[in-house]
Design a protein around this motif. Structure first.
Motif, PDB file in Angstrom:
ATOM      1  N   ARG B 272       0.835  -1.214   0.000  1.00 56.93           N
ATOM      2  CA  ARG B 272       0.000   0.000   0.000  1.00 56.93           C
ATOM      3  C   ARG B 272       0.864   1.255   0.000  1.00 56.93           C
ATOM      4  O   ARG B 272       0.595   2.211  -0.730  1.00 56.93           O
ATOM      5  N   GLU B 275       2.846   1.589  -3.416  1.00 54.42           N
ATOM      6  CA  GLU B 275       2.004   1.788  -4.590  1.00 54.42           C
ATOM      7  C   GLU B 275       1.581   3.255  -4.692  1.00 54.42           C
ATOM      8  O   GLU B 275       1.582   3.843  -5.779  1.00 54.42           O
ATOM      9  N   ALA B 276       1.271   3.832  -3.534  1.00 54.37           N
ATOM     10  CA  ALA B 276       0.852   5.231  -3.526  1.00 54.37           C
ATOM     11  C   ALA B 276       1.978   6.130  -4.023  1.00 54.37           C
ATOM     12  O   ALA B 276       1.755   7.210  -4.568  1.00 54.37           O
ATOM     13  N   TYR B 277       3.169   5.692  -3.875  1.00 54.09           N
ATOM     14  CA  TYR B 277       4.352   6.508  -4.145  1.00 54.09           C
ATOM     15  C   TYR B 277       4.892   6.253  -5.555  1.00 54.09           C
ATOM     16  O   TYR B 277       5.243   7.162  -6.284  1.00 54.09           O
ATOM     17  N   SER B 278       4.930   4.969  -5.942  1.00 54.57           N
ATOM     18  CA  SER B 278       5.633   4.644  -7.193  1.00 54.57           C
ATOM     19  C   SER B 278       4.718   4.214  -8.338  1.00 54.57           C
ATOM     20  O   SER B 278       5.163   4.098  -9.465  1.00 54.57           O
ATOM     21  N   HIS B 279       3.440   3.949  -8.049  1.00 55.51           N
ATOM     22  CA  HIS B 279       2.484   3.517  -9.088  1.00 55.51           C
ATOM     23  C   HIS B 279       3.035   2.391  -9.949  1.00 55.51           C
ATOM     24  O   HIS B 279       3.078   2.468 -11.168  1.00 55.51           O
ATOM     25  N   SER B 280       3.443   1.361  -9.268  1.00 60.90           N
ATOM     26  CA  SER B 280       4.028   0.222  -9.961  1.00 60.90           C
ATOM     27  C   SER B 280       2.975  -0.730 -10.502  1.00 60.90           C
ATOM     28  O   SER B 280       3.288  -1.666 -11.217  1.00 60.90           O
ATOM     29  N   GLY B 281       1.729  -0.505 -10.140  1.00 60.43           N
ATOM     30  CA  GLY B 281       0.665  -1.393 -10.582  1.00 60.43           C
ATOM     31  C   GLY B 281       0.483  -2.596  -9.672  1.00 60.43           C
ATOM     32  O   GLY B 281      -0.052  -3.624 -10.072  1.00 60.43           O
ATOM     33  N   TYR B 282       0.953  -2.480  -8.434  1.00 58.62           N
ATOM     34  CA  TYR B 282       0.773  -3.588  -7.484  1.00 58.62           C
ATOM     35  C   TYR B 282      -0.692  -3.658  -7.053  1.00 58.62           C
ATOM     36  O   TYR B 282      -1.377  -2.640  -6.950  1.00 58.62           O
ATOM     37  N   ARG B 331       9.288  -0.729 -13.956  1.00 58.67           N
ATOM     38  CA  ARG B 331       8.162  -0.216 -13.171  1.00 58.67           C
ATOM     39  C   ARG B 331       7.833  -1.179 -12.016  1.00 58.67           C
ATOM     40  O   ARG B 331       7.610  -0.757 -10.888  1.00 58.67           O
ATOM     41  N   GLY B 335       8.684   0.016  -7.309  1.00 63.48           N
ATOM     42  CA  GLY B 335       8.010  -0.001  -6.020  1.00 63.48           C
ATOM     43  C   GLY B 335       8.897  -0.595  -4.942  1.00 63.48           C
ATOM     44  O   GLY B 335       9.117  -0.005  -3.875  1.00 63.48           O
TER      45      GLY B 335
END
Ligand SMILES: Cc1cc2nc3c(=O)[nH]c(=O)nc-3n(C[C@H](O)[C@H](O)[C@H](O)COP(=O)(O)OP(=O)(O)OC[C@H]3O[C@@H](n4cnc5c(N)ncnc54)[C@H](O)[C@@H]3O)c2cc1C
Lengths: 360, 498
Positions: B272, B275-282, B331, B335
């Motif tokens: 969580r 993902e908010a930081y790097s937008h890796s698509g997790y 990408r 994350g």
């Protein structure tokens, strides 16, 4: 996968500690010994034999962890057999030099086989060691995990110390899966050309896992997936060797003709890309040029000077009769550190005194 | 805050800053010595910012000769020396000595030679880790150990910590990737350790020096191994609805004979956060994510990929994605690689732990960490090198609240003790430094610690190199043991309590 149960053989550590404490008190030297298969290696030593074979057995093995822990007196062959059952191996491919070879003796001598430059040396796979120092204290360093930087790396320091810093009682090693496929090819190449060529090959991600050159022939082993091995063999050409496995084990165990009836066998460890040295004699070269066996009538001095001149060192690996100087003399600053460390581990100099160097 | 190591060598006389600075200026020139408070301030801590102390003086030599002169000077006067690379260490190893010289090695930053045929690089200690791979790249080679801090950290620091990285399950740690060191000992003597051959005669001093945290000698030059770059790398991202299954999946892949180049795991709180930081698509609902990277020849990687996908699916993965191209691979990694900065966004401070455990205990350890987190009332996110069982729990706290830092440290200490209990270690790659001295008392008995001190005395009889770090005094352990009774057993029962 199941763990192997703890060995049921008796735990001889207490007895070993008593022997060592007693020897320390009396200042009488001990000769640490496993299967005695490497008696030929090192300087002659006197002392009461402490036989490690009473302390044997695999203590812990989890294939999925890639870690095995065994007592020092365990036959090397037993360790390898247990690993083979799970499709794993000691990737440093240690030579045995006799059926009696133990794990402890192998690591005390830090012997590695043909796979060494590609997979790593004996010390690279050591994760933890339990040892008894020269005062009889039982000490545990490292552990059973691959990454561990707590405290100085004493587990690796004692590998290759030839028993002069402590008696190893238990060793944990990192193991690797056996490759899915292996193949060996043979090419005609003269030495100078071959040394250059194999090092050029290493600049590419080829699955080379052993090379041997001598008498105008270059043997190369590939290990990896079936496809990779096949592709590499096709790329480098040459003749495929039928019984490749046999060739490499004969090389590792010094059973090739080259090693027969050699009055004195030298091991030169030099920077791999070093061109052929001009010493007289017969050569057999491994490790991309890094390990060179020499049978020669040249004097020890001449051989040592030639090795040192290119940044390497020379060991009188096998010889007839006891020898004064076996391992390459240490630089003065390094020798001083050896003496200080010896005093820190074995203050009364009772553990294999003189086996490696006269003052250690 | 746990007490900082204060030990200074016995004989050292009281420290006269102005005098030492003047003497060092004569040796190095005025520009190479810092003694003013504002000049010293940037050196007060390393990557472990909770521990701070101003150094006595900072010396910045520009070559090996100057460095030896500083060491010779300090040796004669028994002045403590703390070596410092980039100061990214996470255990306070480069925490200064208030009555000592902080030796900044940043200007020893030249790559001296790269030999493509022997696949080696000879470098000065202040060269940054990534710099080596960048310089080797044109030959198709790279330097394998890749700590996440690789753009900043130096090879000298890497050697001193035996640093790992994301790919050490396949390529090994620093100790596996160096050949030769030039080391200045505490009396100023220069020795060569290791060699350009594959081994050197005598004891394995190269292993002893690696990971010795600046306590045994100062590395002034290193020859490192370079490897051929793999033909290709593919990354699998697998989601699990249960950390137990994810933990087991790691062991299953390895037991079936696959050695991934990297094998990383993140728990839900980490997913969580990053993902908010790097937008890796997790998938932010996943209980755990595994990242499994395979490298080698195109054909081999394809073959392993199929195998890994099957094993992960059989192990209960709820979804599997293979990065389609290089951009997606980067990408997916972003994350994980940004896990620390991401934690910094959701919490004013975080405390990064570094225990290692046998892989099979991953699930049990995570469960226990969650319990400890509740007990202590601080959030803990978990990101780790699953392939080698090296955990990096991040304890989130707020340093403005003095109470919280103390609780964070206590909780962190408990996590490390748990690692030891599980057969692991208190530090996998960040080192003991000034930080984990108490936990060393849990991991080792008095005899082992005594032996570490004996080794230290053998190499540094004057006791001036990074004194007080890495190995606790027995006295300290006795005090710590009196507070912490481990599994009903009092550690060091023979030692007097104070
Ligand atoms: C965001 C982040 C991510 C990180 N990721 C990782 C990771 O993935 N893996 C990992 O292992 N570590 C990681 N680290 C920790 C750190 O980067 C490593 O420990 C690194 O090796 C430290 O290098 P440095 O040059 O900053 O050394 P410093 O912090 O300056 O010093 C570290 C220690 O080395 C000693 N030292 C420095 N140079 C020398 C020398 N030439 N001779 C003798 N002693 C010396 C110092 O005295 C000190 O004890 C990370 C740190 C951060 C901040």
């Amino acid at each position: 996968m199941p763990a192997i149960a703890v060995s049921e053989k008796p735990d001889a550590r207490k007895e070993f500690r008593e022997i060592i404490r007693d020897a320390a008190e009396r200042r009488t030297p001990l000769r640490l010994q496993g299967g005695n298969s490497k008696a030929f290696l090192g300087r002659a030593t006197a002392g009461t034999v402490l036989d490690t074979r009473g302390h044997a057995g695999v203590v812990d093995y989890h294939a999925s962890e890639l870690v095995i822990t065994a007592r020092a007196g365990t036959p090397l062959a037993d360790v390898e057999a247990v690993l083979a059952e799970h499709g794993q191996m000691l990737a440093f491919e240690p030579p045995h030099f006799g059926a009696a070879a133990t794990l402890g003796g192998t690591l005390a001598c830090a012997l590695s086989g043909p796979r060494r430059p590609y997979a790593g040396a004996a010390r690279d796979f050591v994760l933890g060691v339990t040892l008894i120092d020269g005062r009889g204290r039982l000490l545990r360093f490292g552990g059973q995990v691959i990454k561990n930087v707590a405290g100085f790396d004493i587990s690796r320091l004692v590998i290759g110390a030839m028993g002069t810093l402590g008696l190893m009682t238990e060793i944990s090693l990192n193991v690797l899966p056996r490759p899915a496929a292996e193949a060996t090819i043979r090419l005609e190449r003269d030495t100078a050309d071959a040394i250059r060529t194999v090092n050029e090959w290493m600049r590419n991600p080829l699955p080379i896992s052993a090379v041997c050159l001598g008498d105008g022939q270059l043997h190369v082993r590939f290990s990896g997936s079936v496809g990779d091995v096949r592709a590499a063999a096709a790329k480098l050409g040459g003749v495929e060797v039928e019984d490749g496995e046999r060739f490499w084990s004969d090389l590792r165990e010094h059973r090739l003709d080259f090693f027969r009836q050699a009055p004195a066998l030298w091991r030169l460890s030099v920077p791999p890309t070093t061109p052929p040295l001009s010493l007289p004699g017969r050569w057999l070269i491994e490790w991309n040029g890094g390990q060179r066996w020499l049978v020669s009538a040249a004097s020890a001095d001449e051989i040592r000077r030639a090795a040192a001149a290119v940044g390497g060192h020379a060991t009188l690996f096998r010889a007839e009769g006891p020898q004064e100087s076996v391992f390459h003399p240490l630089a003065p600053g390094i020798e001083k550190l050896h003496r200080a460390l010896k005093a820190a581990f074995d203050p009364h100099r009772i553990l294999n005194p003189g086996r490696q160097y006269e003052t250690i | 805050m746990a007490s900082l190591p204060s030990s200074s060598p016995d004989e050292h006389q009281s420290f006269d800053r102005a005098r030492v600075a003047a003497d060092l200026r004569r040796l190095l020139g005025a520009h190479a010595v810092i003694a003013s408070e504002e000049g010293l301030r940037p050196y007060e801590c390393d990557g472990l910012t909770a521990y701070r102390r101003l150094p006595g003086v900072v010396a910045i030599p520009t070559d090996g000769e100057e460095l030896r002169a500083v060491i010779g000077y300090c040796h004669g006067r028994r002045i403590p020396i703390v070596p410092r690379g980039a100061g990214t260490g996470l255990s306070g190893g480069a925490l200064p000595h208030s009555e000592g010289v902080l030796l900044n090695l940043a200007r020893l930053n030249r790559i001296l030679a790269i030999d493509p045929l022997s696949r080696t690089a000879r470098v000065q200690p202040g060269v940054r880790n990534l710099q080596i791979s960048e310089a080797a790249s044109k030959f198709g080679l790279f330097y394998a150990p890749d700590p996440s801090s690789q753009i900043a950290c130096t090879i000298g620091g890497n050697i001193a910590e035996n640093s790992g990285g994301l790919h050490c399950i396949k390529y090994g740690l620093t100790v596996h990737n160096i050949l030769k060191l030039e080391v200045v000992l505490s009396d100023g003597e220069l020795v060569t350790i290791g060699s350009d051959a594959l081994d050197a005669p005598g004891f394995d001093l190269l292993a002893l020096m690696t990971g010795s945290e600046g306590l045994l000698g100062i590395v002034v030059e290193a020859t490192v191994k370079l490897l051929a770059k793999p033909q290709c790398a593919r990354l699998v991202l697998a989601c699990f609805d249960d950390v137990v299954k994810a933990g087991a999946a790691v062991g299953n892949v390895i037991a079936r004979g696959v050695i991934p180049a990297g094998f990383e795991m993140m728990d839900n709180p980490t997913i969580r956060t990053v993902e908010a930081y790097s937008h890796s698509g997790y998938d932010v609902e996943a209980a755990a994510i595994l990242l499994c990277e395979l490298d080698g020849s195109v054909e081999n990687v394809e073959e392993m990929l199929g195998k890994v996908e099957t094993i992960l699916r059989e192990s209960g993965a709820t979804s599997l994605r293979v990065a389609r191209d290089e951009a997606e691979r980067q990408r997916f990694w972003a994350g994980r690689k940004g896990a620390l900065p991401a934690a910094g966004r959701i919490s004013p401070d975080y405390y990064c732990m570094d225990g290692t455990i046998p892989r099979r205990h991953i699930a049990a350890v995570l469960t226990r960490i969650a319990e400890l987190s509740r007990e202590y009332g601080l959030r803990v996110t978990n990101v780790f090198h699953a392939g080698d069982g090296n955990l990096h729990p991040l304890v989130l706290y707020d340093s403005r609240n003095a109470q919280e830092l103390r609780i964070a440290e206590e909780l962190g200490g408990k996590i490390l003790e748990l690692c030891v209990e599980m057969g692991g270690t208190v530090t996998g790659e960040h080192g003991v430094g000034a930080e984990k001295l108490d936990q060393m008392c849990v991991q080792f008995g008095a005899d082992e610690l005594d032996q570490f001190h004996a080794v230290k005395r053998a190499l540094d009889p004057a006791g001036i190199l990074n004194p007080g770090k890495a190995v606790p005094t027995l006295h300290r352990c006795a005090e710590f043991g009196a507070m912490h009774v481990h599994k009903g057993q009092l550690r060091f029962p023979d030692l007097p309590r104070f």
